[in-house]
Design an enzyme around this catalytic site. Sequence first.
Site, mmCIF file in Angstrom:
data_model
loop_
_atom_site.group_PDB
_atom_site.id
_atom_site.type_symbol
_atom_site.label_atom_id
_atom_site.label_comp_id
_atom_site.label_asym_id
_atom_site.label_seq_id
_atom_site.Cartn_x
_atom_site.Cartn_y
_atom_site.Cartn_z
ATOM 1 C CG HIS B 127 -32.576 68.342 16.145
ATOM 2 N ND1 HIS B 127 -31.974 68.272 17.503
ATOM 3 C CD2 HIS B 127 -32.723 69.471 15.722
ATOM 4 C CE1 HIS B 127 -31.626 69.649 17.585
ATOM 5 N NE2 HIS B 127 -32.164 70.488 16.690
ATOM 6 C CG ASP B 205 -37.722 64.712 17.882
ATOM 7 O OD1 ASP B 205 -38.616 65.556 18.067
ATOM 8 O OD2 ASP B 205 -36.493 65.175 17.552
ATOM 9 C CD GLN B 208 -39.244 70.718 12.870
ATOM 10 O OE1 GLN B 208 -40.003 71.477 12.228
ATOM 11 N NE2 GLN B 208 -38.091 71.297 13.572
ATOM 12 C CE LYS B 231 -38.230 72.919 17.108
ATOM 13 N NZ LYS B 231 -37.301 73.909 16.500
ATOM 14 C CB CYS B 371 -29.317 70.335 15.163
ATOM 15 S SG CYS B 371 -28.912 71.928 16.172
#
Lengths: 149, 414
Positions: B127, B205, B208, B231, B371
């Site tokens: 991202h 990261d 997700q 999220k 993104c």
Amino acid sequence: MSADPIYTEMIIEYSRNPSNFGKIENPHIHRHDSNPLCGDSIDLYVNVDGNKITEVKFDGKGCAICMACTSVLTEMIKGKNLEEVKNFKKDDLLSELGLGHLIKTSPVRIKCALLSLKALKYGIYSYFVDKMNDVEAAGKLKEEAASLY
Amino acid sequence: MQSTTYSLDSIRSDFPVLERKVRDNKPLVYLDNAATAQKPIQVIDAITDYYKNHNSNIHRAVHALAEESTEAFEATRGKVAKFLNVANTKEIIFVKGTTEAINLVAYAWGRDNVQKGDIVVTTEYEHHSNIVPWQLLTQETGAELKYIDIDENGELMLEQLDEYLATGKVKLVAVSHVSNVLGTITDVKEVIKKCKNADAKILIDGAQAVPHMKVDIGNLGCDFYAFSAHKMLGPTGVGVLWARKELLEKMRPFLGGGDMIREVHKYETTWNDLPYKFEAGTPNVADVICFTAAIDYLTKIGMDNVRNHEIELTKYALEKMSKVKGIVIYGPKDPKKQGGVISFNFKDVHPHDVATIVDKNGVAIRSGHHCAQVLMDKLEVAATNRASFYIYTTKQEVDALIDSLEHVAKVFKL
């Protein structure tokens, strides 16, 4: 599924076979513009003889709405005087493709539909400033282009 | 032991928005969960309750409300630590989202530890939030930014990481746990092992990943881990940076201001203890506190059950989608190797046209570059469509997506 108010036969046809697609080398007017959020990206090329638009082409990538509207716009302005084109309104373009409803129903997709008109107005604006030194007419065009969406 | 029954009906009844009708009275089919998840009534009620009964600033005043708010705020910190198997709650730093967490590391750690000649490694499927901060850092310091490429299945070519690490110049490897576009699950254990052997720091990261699978930071062995609350059923404006205490202690502050200080004099200041040193200003008190309700909700379902539900949906969707005329699906196309995310295109049909047509049927998917423009360039497309699932997604909703996609193929005469 009911008939789609956006994806009509005409739009699909234009998007698959765009009119005046291509490039003019060393055009009198050249303007690149894009919609950063959806990725439509076009280059508009115009040649002018005196005050008359003699040749128009565009290339780039975009959604069906953008491709169809740009196609139709190029067809509509070819052979016209800059004066006429200068006064061109967004409804003139949208109604040609039956997309007038987008103004109310789709604030997102209206940007796809009007990208080419915005590019054209900015392009003519630069032409008025650089080549014709008509700052007053140019100023009005810039204002119009900026307020399209 | 987690329950093995997964009650989809009862889960769905907790999400008021799923009863919405959109676009000429079509039931909402929400398949944009990788962008943000919907909120259960438990989270919505917690927000109302906080503002109705407890609202106060934290960490300062001694009155009753301030005490309650402070206690609830710190309780969430404990809850997050437990959820991720982190032993030391002082390592949990609240920020406004994953993006801020990564920027914090790039500024507060990067600027003191990355120099000219060093290498920072990221990947082609990141991202923008895990690319741009490293561009800024390397441009400023004169360090070099390198990418791990992806192969045709959308998986990282880790042998490239070996090459970079072999130079001895790599200071940091920043990689997403799960790709937000392709859904690819990174073999983070392998990446971490390689980094440890080469003495490079590793940032993950997890935006997700944490919402969709069990993440055990205590046993992972990475150095920095970032994710967002919104999220995973929680409110927007809350994110978490986890980092090792040894690193956080050595790092300079990111933002200066209230709460992050011990003593301020005219020309010098001493810093507060962890984690407050990195939490300048009034934090997002209400939303951090209500994040607790989201973690409780997911804990009750069980993260293994969440993952299994998504594997089943992804398997079902991949099978059906691959049969739609003219469709191209990106990524691993293997439910075991990817999260509940499927990116696809129709041959030469712009994704925005696809999204607009399926939206007419109430189906919310995402179209655009997500993104991830570096990845779009790699795939040689301007944009893709993306359907992403979550705990409340049903097979019937996948069917509604498929019907709409078949309609797209018809409209565009594919």
